[in-house]
Scaffold this motif. Structure first.
Motif, PDB file in Angstrom:
ATOM      1  N   ARG A  92      -2.026   1.226  -4.728  1.00 19.90           N
ATOM      2  CA  ARG A  92      -1.633  -0.143  -4.411  1.00 19.90           C
ATOM      3  C   ARG A  92      -0.520  -0.562  -5.365  1.00 19.90           C
ATOM      4  O   ARG A  92      -0.691  -0.512  -6.581  1.00 19.90           O
ATOM      5  N   ASP A 110      -5.873   4.598  -6.106  1.00 18.49           N
ATOM      6  CA  ASP A 110      -7.026   4.295  -5.261  1.00 18.49           C
ATOM      7  C   ASP A 110      -7.757   5.555  -4.807  1.00 18.49           C
ATOM      8  O   ASP A 110      -8.559   5.508  -3.875  1.00 18.49           O
ATOM      9  N   LEU A 164       0.826  -1.208   0.000  1.00 19.26           N
ATOM     10  CA  LEU A 164       0.000   0.000   0.000  1.00 19.26           C
ATOM     11  C   LEU A 164       0.860   1.259   0.000  1.00 19.26           C
ATOM     12  O   LEU A 164       1.928   1.303   0.608  1.00 19.26           O
TER      13      LEU A 164
END
Length: 223
Positions: free
Chosen positions: A217, A201, A64
């Motif tokens: 991501r 994202d 992440l």
């Protein structure tokens, strides 16, 4: 959570001097005219909240990229990173997070890794929401090399009011995802230059929380 904790947030040490100055001026305003003194009280409270430094819960899932700043996503585009970062000249996806004077201004590392580059560049103080602020404004850039060798750039950019960028890390240091690495005084922006192959994202206009909101991501890592 106790009611007190809702309103009383930890303050970054950099803010103590400024809150003290605001409080001293407020006392003087009360001596001049009481209504001015109450205005000073409001500004002192605002200054305290500007330098707030609340604890954040950083997601620990691998793969992440986390937002390094509180604020709103103002720009998403493919651009060539600033030369001082030393990244490849190929275009990268850049996400810009604009911080108003009401946002928390403590900046946090978007990924874990080794700080390869810290590059300060003097410049102008244009409105940080403008696209050309990335090239013209005072800024401080970091390049973080991740465990897999990929590199991510994050640039602190001063704004109309901001006049000092603070960086708390140095080249060669190991940094954890969500770790505090800097602060910009009074209104500014952060640009994140993502490595190739990421799944974005976020969207323009989305509100971000430093150290918590997932920005992208790596390799499209699953939830």
């Amino acid at each position: 959570m106790r009611m007190r904790d809702t309103f009383l947030k930890p303050m970054h040490p950099e803010g103590r001097r400024f809150v003290g100055i605001f409080a001293a001026v407020t006392l003087g305003l009360f001596l001049l005219w009481e209504p001015l003194g109450w205005l000073g009280v409001g500004l002192t409270i605002w200054c305290y909240y500007f330098f707030r430094d609340p604890e954040r819960v950083t997601p620990d899932r691998p793969g992440l990229v986390i937002s390094p700043a509180d604020g709103v996503v103002s720009l998403i585009e493919e651009v060539t990173p600033p030369a001082e970062l030393g990244l490849a000249e190929d275009k990268r996806l850049r996400v810009s997070v604009f911080m108003s004077v009401f946002n928390c201004h403590v900046n946090r590392a978007p990924v874990a890794g080794r700080v390869k580059t810290v590059a300060y560049t003097p410049g102008k103080f244009l409105n940080a929401s403008l696209d050309k602020a990335s090239e013209d404004n005072e800024r401080n850039g970091l390049v973080i090399t991740m465990a897999d060798g990929r590199e991510l750039g994050v640039v602190q950019i001063a704004g109309l009011v901001a006049r000092r960028i603070l960086c708390f890390t140095e080249e060669g240091a190991e940094i954890a995802r969500g770790e505090r690495f800097g602060l910009i005084r009074f209104g500014s922006r952060l640009d994140i230059y993502l490595p190739p192959g990421v799944e974005l994202d976020v969207a323009i206009g989305q509100t971000m929380i430093a150290g918590e909101t997932v920005l992208a991501r790596l390799d499209g890592a699953a939830e």
